[in-house]
Design a protein around this motif. Sequence first.
Motif, mmCIF file in Angstrom:
data_model
loop_
_atom_site.group_PDB
_atom_site.id
_atom_site.type_symbol
_atom_site.label_atom_id
_atom_site.label_comp_id
_atom_site.label_asym_id
_atom_site.label_seq_id
_atom_site.Cartn_x
_atom_site.Cartn_y
_atom_site.Cartn_z
ATOM 1 N N VAL A 97 0.860 -1.182 0.000
ATOM 2 C CA VAL A 97 0.000 0.000 0.000
ATOM 3 C C VAL A 97 0.896 1.232 0.000
ATOM 4 O O VAL A 97 1.826 1.330 0.808
ATOM 5 N N ARG A 98 0.623 2.166 -0.901
ATOM 6 C CA ARG A 98 1.405 3.393 -0.983
ATOM 7 C C ARG A 98 0.839 4.420 -0.002
ATOM 8 O O ARG A 98 -0.361 4.668 0.038
ATOM 9 N N VAL A 99 1.725 5.016 0.804
ATOM 10 C CA VAL A 99 1.330 6.007 1.805
ATOM 11 C C VAL A 99 0.838 7.272 1.093
ATOM 12 O O VAL A 99 1.504 7.785 0.190
ATOM 13 N N ARG A 100 -0.329 7.746 1.504
ATOM 14 C CA ARG A 100 -0.907 8.972 0.957
ATOM 15 C C ARG A 100 -0.590 10.135 1.885
ATOM 16 O O ARG A 100 -0.294 9.944 3.069
ATOM 17 N N LEU A 105 0.691 5.483 10.302
ATOM 18 C CA LEU A 105 0.592 4.027 10.387
ATOM 19 C C LEU A 105 -0.733 3.620 11.033
ATOM 20 O O LEU A 105 -1.389 2.684 10.582
ATOM 21 N N GLU A 106 -1.152 4.364 12.035
ATOM 22 C CA GLU A 106 -2.412 4.069 12.713
ATOM 23 C C GLU A 106 -3.601 4.205 11.763
ATOM 24 O O GLU A 106 -4.525 3.391 11.777
ATOM 25 N N LYS A 107 -3.596 5.236 10.916
ATOM 26 C CA LYS A 107 -4.693 5.429 9.953
ATOM 27 C C LYS A 107 -4.728 4.296 8.930
ATOM 28 O O LYS A 107 -5.796 3.805 8.572
ATOM 29 N N ILE A 108 -3.550 3.872 8.465
ATOM 30 C CA ILE A 108 -3.486 2.806 7.455
ATOM 31 C C ILE A 108 -3.987 1.485 8.024
ATOM 32 O O ILE A 108 -4.799 0.804 7.401
ATOM 33 N N VAL A 109 -3.521 1.116 9.217
ATOM 34 C CA VAL A 109 -3.960 -0.172 9.780
ATOM 35 C C VAL A 109 -5.456 -0.148 10.080
ATOM 36 O O VAL A 109 -6.134 -1.154 9.909
ATOM 37 N N SER A 110 -5.983 1.007 10.474
ATOM 38 C CA SER A 110 -7.419 1.118 10.710
ATOM 39 C C SER A 110 -8.194 0.985 9.399
ATOM 40 O O SER A 110 -9.203 0.278 9.328
ATOM 41 N N LYS A 130 8.861 6.615 13.890
ATOM 42 C CA LYS A 130 9.284 7.418 12.737
ATOM 43 C C LYS A 130 8.077 7.686 11.839
ATOM 44 O O LYS A 130 7.371 6.754 11.446
ATOM 45 N N PRO A 131 7.816 8.945 11.477
ATOM 46 C CA PRO A 131 6.664 9.225 10.603
ATOM 47 C C PRO A 131 6.841 8.603 9.219
ATOM 48 O O PRO A 131 7.957 8.476 8.715
ATOM 49 N N LEU A 132 5.725 8.209 8.621
ATOM 50 C CA LEU A 132 5.760 7.667 7.264
ATOM 51 C C LEU A 132 5.983 8.795 6.267
ATOM 52 O O LEU A 132 5.643 9.950 6.528
ATOM 53 N N VAL A 133 6.519 8.437 5.111
ATOM 54 C CA VAL A 133 6.787 9.402 4.054
ATOM 55 C C VAL A 133 5.789 9.157 2.926
ATOM 56 O O VAL A 133 5.572 8.007 2.521
#
Length: 149
Positions: A97-100, A105-110, A130-133
């Motif tokens: 999954v590409r980070v938007r 990380l919490e939003k993606i797993v939810s 570490k924040p996602l890019v």
Amino acid sequence: QGAGGLRGRLCFRATDDGGVGGSGRIAASPPDLCFDFNVPKCRYTVGDQQGLTEVAGLFKTNWLQLWALNKDITRPEGFGLPGSVSAGFELNVGQLVRVREGDSLEKIVSRFGTTLRQTLGLNADITGTKPLVTGELVCLVPNSCRERS
């Protein structure tokens, strides 16, 4: 398992503690042998006597989820049979999954109904601190049976 996204450089040095070569001079140390590595995300190479059930256990999922992620497997029940998995077969063990922009990380797993623990276990290059890019790839196993509210 759990090494997807890991990259680095490994170097080895062999030494001779004997100290003296055949000519009576001190032997020169050989140069280091180094290589770069990059472990792909969401991939696993099946080992001897492993089927979907055994691999699924390693990644805290079930064989049906692995089968759904691997469309080229036509016989999930038969180890080594045509259309099934066998030693050396490369499996998808998650979905990339590409980070938007604005994602955490919490939003993606939810959004995908999975857990932080499982997602961190699939991504050696991601930590909870570490924040996602934006644009970064995250491997996860979506929960296809989750009820949405």
